[in-house]
Scaffold this active site. Structure first.
Site, PDB file in Angstrom:
ATOM      1  N   GLU A 235      -8.639   9.272   5.203  1.00 39.96           N
ATOM      2  CA  GLU A 235      -8.818   7.825   5.244  1.00 39.96           C
ATOM      3  C   GLU A 235      -9.164   7.397   6.658  1.00 39.96           C
ATOM      4  OE1 GLU A 235      -6.137   5.437   2.522  1.00 39.96           O
ATOM      5  OE2 GLU A 235      -4.783   6.880   3.404  1.00 39.96           O
ATOM      6  N   GLU A 236      -9.892   6.284   6.724  1.00 41.98           N
ATOM      7  CA  GLU A 236     -10.256   5.737   8.026  1.00 41.98           C
ATOM      8  C   GLU A 236      -9.023   5.352   8.842  1.00 41.98           C
ATOM      9  OE1 GLU A 236      -9.428   2.415   8.525  1.00 41.98           O
ATOM     10  OE2 GLU A 236      -8.678   2.343   6.467  1.00 41.98           O
ATOM     11  N   SER A 237      -7.905   5.089   8.153  1.00 43.52           N
ATOM     12  CA  SER A 237      -6.686   4.647   8.827  1.00 43.52           C
ATOM     13  C   SER A 237      -5.926   5.823   9.439  1.00 43.52           C
ATOM     14  CB  SER A 237      -5.809   3.900   7.837  1.00 43.52           C
ATOM     15  OG  SER A 237      -5.518   4.734   6.725  1.00 43.52           O
TER      16      SER A 237
ATOM     17  N   ASP B 177       1.990   9.339  14.247  1.00 45.48           N
ATOM     18  CA  ASP B 177       2.602   8.011  14.167  1.00 45.48           C
ATOM     19  C   ASP B 177       4.096   8.082  13.866  1.00 45.48           C
ATOM     20  OD1 ASP B 177       2.426   8.896  11.558  1.00 45.48           O
ATOM     21  OD2 ASP B 177       2.160   6.875  10.758  1.00 45.48           O
TER      22      ASP B 177
ATOM     23  N   LYS C 193      10.151   3.921   0.422  1.00 51.74           N
ATOM     24  CA  LYS C 193       9.216   4.227  -0.653  1.00 51.74           C
ATOM     25  C   LYS C 193       9.723   5.401  -1.472  1.00 51.74           C
ATOM     26  CE  LYS C 193       5.850   7.227   1.609  1.00 51.74           C
ATOM     27  NZ  LYS C 193       4.447   7.595   1.552  1.00 51.74           N
TER      28      LYS C 193
ATOM     29  N   ASP D 130       6.033   8.066  11.241  1.00 53.89           N
ATOM     30  CA  ASP D 130       6.586   8.997  10.244  1.00 53.89           C
ATOM     31  C   ASP D 130       5.799  10.295  10.124  1.00 53.89           C
ATOM     32  OD1 ASP D 130       4.432   7.628   9.122  1.00 53.89           O
ATOM     33  OD2 ASP D 130       5.214   7.779   7.089  1.00 53.89           O
TER      34      ASP D 130
ATOM     35  N   THR E  12      -7.843   2.271  -1.046  1.00 57.08           N
ATOM     36  CA  THR E  12      -6.956   2.561   0.078  1.00 57.08           C
ATOM     37  C   THR E  12      -5.544   2.845  -0.442  1.00 57.08           C
ATOM     38  OG1 THR E  12      -8.217   1.207   1.586  1.00 57.08           O
ATOM     39  CG2 THR E  12      -5.892   1.523   2.120  1.00 57.08           C
TER      40      THR E  12
ATOM     41  N   ASP F 286       2.546  10.994   9.477  1.00 54.18           N
ATOM     42  CA  ASP F 286       1.451  11.277   8.548  1.00 54.18           C
ATOM     43  C   ASP F 286       0.074  10.942   9.112  1.00 54.18           C
ATOM     44  OD1 ASP F 286       1.788   8.560   8.339  1.00 54.18           O
ATOM     45  OD2 ASP F 286       2.186   8.521   6.179  1.00 54.18           O
ATOM     46  N   ARG F 287       0.018  10.176  10.187  1.00 51.70           N
ATOM     47  CA  ARG F 287      -1.299   9.843  10.763  1.00 51.70           C
ATOM     48  C   ARG F 287      -1.621  10.753  11.943  1.00 51.70           C
ATOM     49  NH1 ARG F 287      -2.419   3.448  10.652  1.00 51.70           N
ATOM     50  NH2 ARG F 287      -1.688   3.085   8.536  1.00 51.70           N
TER      51      ARG F 287
ATOM     52  N   SER G 154       6.199   3.557   8.741  1.00 51.94           N
ATOM     53  CA  SER G 154       5.047   4.258   9.301  1.00 51.94           C
ATOM     54  C   SER G 154       4.752   3.902  10.752  1.00 51.94           C
ATOM     55  CB  SER G 154       3.839   4.002   8.406  1.00 51.94           C
ATOM     56  OG  SER G 154       2.800   4.831   8.773  1.00 51.94           O
ATOM     57  N   HIS G 155       3.561   3.367  10.988  1.00 51.50           N
ATOM     58  CA  HIS G 155       3.107   3.097  12.359  1.00 51.50           C
ATOM     59  C   HIS G 155       3.594   1.748  12.861  1.00 51.50           C
ATOM     60  CE1 HIS G 155       0.643   1.430   9.289  1.00 51.50           C
ATOM     61  NE2 HIS G 155       0.215   0.529  10.135  1.00 51.50           N
TER      62      HIS G 155
ATOM     63  N   ARG H 220       7.791  -2.754   2.659  1.00 52.31           N
ATOM     64  CA  ARG H 220       7.959  -2.875   4.111  1.00 52.31           C
ATOM     65  C   ARG H 220       8.320  -4.307   4.461  1.00 52.31           C
ATOM     66  NH1 ARG H 220       3.059   0.937   6.427  1.00 52.31           N
ATOM     67  NH2 ARG H 220       3.701   2.755   5.205  1.00 52.31           N
TER      68      ARG H 220
ATOM     69  N   THR I 124       0.829  -1.197   0.000  1.00 52.42           N
ATOM     70  CA  THR I 124       0.000   0.000   0.000  1.00 52.42           C
ATOM     71  C   THR I 124       0.870   1.256   0.000  1.00 52.42           C
ATOM     72  OG1 THR I 124      -1.616  -1.225   1.313  1.00 52.42           O
ATOM     73  CG2 THR I 124      -1.919   1.143   1.187  1.00 52.42           C
TER      74      THR I 124
ATOM     75  N   ARG J 245      -9.001  -6.888   7.317  1.00 53.54           N
ATOM     76  CA  ARG J 245      -9.681  -5.732   7.894  1.00 53.54           C
ATOM     77  C   ARG J 245     -11.164  -5.823   7.543  1.00 53.54           C
ATOM     78  NH1 ARG J 245      -5.325  -2.961   9.500  1.00 53.54           N
ATOM     79  NH2 ARG J 245      -3.732  -2.198   8.064  1.00 53.54           N
TER      80      ARG J 245
ATOM     81  N   LYS K 135      -0.573  12.394   3.509  1.00 48.11           N
ATOM     82  CA  LYS K 135      -1.397  12.761   4.648  1.00 48.11           C
ATOM     83  C   LYS K 135      -0.488  13.390   5.693  1.00 48.11           C
ATOM     84  CE  LYS K 135      -1.557   7.991   6.408  1.00 48.11           C
ATOM     85  NZ  LYS K 135      -0.988   7.095   5.396  1.00 48.11           N
TER      86      LYS K 135
HETATM   87  C1  G16 Z   1      -0.622   3.487   4.519  1.00 46.29           C
HETATM   88  C2  G16 Z   1      -1.209   4.198   3.341  1.00 46.29           C
HETATM   89  C3  G16 Z   1      -2.636   4.585   3.616  1.00 46.29           C
HETATM   90  C4  G16 Z   1      -3.429   3.377   4.038  1.00 46.29           C
HETATM   91  C5  G16 Z   1      -2.767   2.701   5.219  1.00 46.29           C
HETATM   92  C6  G16 Z   1      -3.421   1.401   5.593  1.00 46.29           C
HETATM   93  O1  G16 Z   1      -0.527   4.359   5.589  1.00 46.29           O
HETATM   94  O2  G16 Z   1      -0.475   5.364   3.022  1.00 46.29           O
HETATM   95  O3  G16 Z   1      -3.152   5.142   2.468  1.00 46.29           O
HETATM   96  O4  G16 Z   1      -4.728   3.726   4.382  1.00 46.29           O
HETATM   97  O5  G16 Z   1      -1.434   2.400   4.888  1.00 46.29           O
HETATM   98  O6  G16 Z   1      -3.302   0.519   4.529  1.00 46.29           O
HETATM   99  P1  G16 Z   1      -3.671  -0.998   4.669  1.00 46.29           P
HETATM  100  O7  G16 Z   1      -5.116  -1.028   5.088  1.00 46.29           O
HETATM  101  O8  G16 Z   1      -3.418  -1.559   3.310  1.00 46.29           O
HETATM  102  O9  G16 Z   1      -2.809  -1.588   5.744  1.00 46.29           O
HETATM  103  P2  G16 Z   1       0.805   4.478   6.439  1.00 46.29           P
HETATM  104  O10 G16 Z   1       0.482   5.467   7.503  1.00 46.29           O
HETATM  105  O11 G16 Z   1       1.063   3.081   6.935  1.00 46.29           O
HETATM  106  O12 G16 Z   1       1.832   4.934   5.453  1.00 46.29           O
END
Ligand code: G16
Length: 543
Positions: free
Chosen positions: A363-365, A277, A125, A279, A344, A281-282, A112-113, A21, A17, A496, A376
């Protein structure tokens, strides 16, 4: 001197996504990071003499890969690298630096998180010149290249000192070590009414920001405490640590539980709680006694954005990922602006933002952002909330309940089943896919299915099509269940399940979320056989 090093491909370098990773030991294999970075460069054209931005969230292995990336950029013909001091750049700050300095692109090192440390997660990335994550066309090319790569180029040079701001040269390429915070903080000051927010803090408004020992610490210290005048101590866990202090730097109700508990402590609670989070962005937004779901937060920010100077002229449109609740759709409808539903992944917003079709995305995430960058942006969301609170002079609870009264409430929850056997997870989705045609019109308990599909997105800007983006089951009255597999995990599969119910009646807006969704939760189980197929009695994380 430039060396061309012989290598052999790894079969597993498919970006998910958000980039590649993997566990740190995977990245530590000889040539693993080099292969992926070279595959990125080999998938790009015409960057000779151009600028590349490099930075990361400071997690374990960040510095090592930054040294490799700089030496490889020099060997591959880039003219200049901009790198954050200490190897640090939050993801939104990297996006801004790419845009501001008109760089060709950027390499962002982050998972990220996900947790960090010698046996935890790492990621790489590539972001393009608009500052946003590379679109699928490029990530597909990177993967294809990674499967056949046989050499990479690197200069033989000693490691650079990343801790001193200034310029050096590596094999003819300039490397500028920049302050990671300054440009970003200046941008925030342009977008928001810092004077109004300063006044709010002057009136005794109490806030807690948890940087989760991750990258936003230095940014939040500078902006919230120094520039906005919040008392010292407002920003917690502000030193980025390679292992995030042993925690998951994920700003949700599980991993930021301490903050949540503090915010629920009745009158003694601070007025506003927030976190970001790994990095940056959340975001997590909690008012005194109320958690704001990311989907609601997107809708509320969109509805009130014009209170901030950067959005005073109104917003052009809103985009949300498909699993995100439809709360923002009602705002777009009322404002008479465009609403877009994407798969997503932040990369899908890039075209809409570049084309000026949307201003705010979410996004919901736990991701929200705007056209100020192409990622984000956790702190941006926190600052927009602060701006709205300062201008409206109301608390978070009142703002949220008034929003629901105006637009109705979308009860919403996500149930995650983490580290499930991959075959079992794929089997579950395949079985759902096979059922799709037979579902419309069926009744499950009191719920009638109106439509069921596997979400496909047709990008209105470049006409690209992305299929198989999640199973949607829609019910009469606006309720919905979505099933999809995460694209960000590093072991097994994460299922999910996104559950949503629309409630227009304001007298029914104070139900507990899981209770309000109980019939849909039971329906999700009966449609997908989650227990039998995954062997799990309950989700690992409920947000
Ligand atoms: C990444 C993406 C987001 C996505 C999230 C969750 O976020 O940038 O667009 O919503 O992963 O993705 P998934 O449901 O596929 O795990 P981040 O904050 O991890 O870079």
């Amino acid at each position: 001197m430039i060396s061309t090093v012989a290598t052999t491909p790894f079969g597993d370098q498919k970006p998910g996504t958000s980039g590649l990773r993997k566990k740190v030991p995977v990245f530590q294999q000889p040539n693993y990071a080099e292969n992926f970075i070279q595959s990125i460069f080999d998938s790009l054209e015409n960057f000779n003499g151009e600028t590349l931005v490099i930075g990361g969230d400071g997690r374990f292995y960040n510095r090592e890969v930054i040294q490799k990336a700089i030496k490889m950029a020099a060997a591959n013909g880039f003219g200049k690298v901009l790198v954050g001091k200490g190897g640090i750049l939050s993801t939104p700050a990297a996006s801004h630096v790419i845009r501001k300095y008109k760089a060709f692109g950027g390499i962002i090192l982050s998972a990220s998180h996900n947790p960090g440390g010698p046996t935890e997660d790492f990621g790489i990335k590539y972001n393009i010149g608009n500052g946003g994550p590379a679109p699928e066309k490029i990530t597909d090319a990177i993967f294809a290249r990674s499967k056949v790569i046989d050499t990479y180029k690197i200069v033989d040079a000693t490691d650079l000192d990343l801790d001193v701001i200034g310029s050096v040269t590596v094999e003819g390429m300039a490397v500028e070590v920049i302050d990671p915070v300054a440009d970003y903080a200046a941008l925030m000051e342009e977008l928001f009414d810092f004077g109004a927010i300063r006044n709010l803090f002057g009136l005794g408004f109490r806030m807690v920001f948890d940087a989760m020992s991750a990258v936003t610490g230095p940014y939040a210290k500078e902006i919230i405490e120094r520039r906005l005048g919040a008392p010292e101590g407002t920003v917690r866990n502000f030193i980025p640590l390679p292992d995030f202090g042993g925690h998951h730097p994920d700003p949700n109700l599980v991993h930021a539980k301490q903050l949540y508990d503090e915010m629920m402590a009745g009158d003694a609670a601070p007025d506003f709680g927030a976190a970001s989070d790994g990095d940056g962005d959340r975001n997590l937004i909690i008012g005194k006694g109320i958690f704001v779901t990311p989907s609601d937060s997107l809708a509320i920010l969109a509805a009130n954005a014009d209170l901030a100077p950067g959005y005073a002229g109104g917003i052009a449109g809103i985009a949300r990922s498909m699993p995100t609740s439809a709360a923002a759709d009602r705002v777009a409808e009322k404002l008479g602006i465009g609403m877009y539903e994407t798969p997503t992944g932040w990369k899908f917003f890039g075209n809409l933002l570049d084309a000026g079709k949307v201003t705010i995305c979410g996004e919901e995430s736990a991701g929200t952002g705007s056209n100020h960058v192409r990622e984000k942006d956790g702190l941006w969301a926190v600052l927009l909330w602060l701006n709205i609170l300062a201008v409206r002079g109301e608390n978070v609870l009142d703002i949220v309940t008034q929003h629901w009264a105006t637009y109705g409430r979308n009860y919403y929850s996500r149930h995650d089943y983490e580290e499930v056997d991959s075959d079992a997870a794929n089997g579950l989705i395949a079985a759902l896919r096979a059922k799709l045609e037979s579902l419309p019109g069926t009744k499950i308990g009191d719920l009638t299915v109106t439509a069921a599909d596997d979400f496909a997105y047709h990008d209105p800007v470049d006409q690209s099509v992305s299929k198989n983006q999640g199973i949607r089951i829609l019910f009469e009255g606006g309720s919905r269940i979505v099933f999809r597999l995460s694209g960000t995990g590093t072991s097994g599969a994460t299922l999910r399940v996104y559950i949503e119910r629309y409630e227009p009646d304001a007298s029914r807006h104070d139900l507990e979320t899981q209770a309000a969704l109980s019939d849909l939760i039971a329906t999700a189980e009966s449609i997908a056989d989650i227990r039998v197929r995954t062997g799990r009695d309950a989700p690992s994380v409920i947000t």
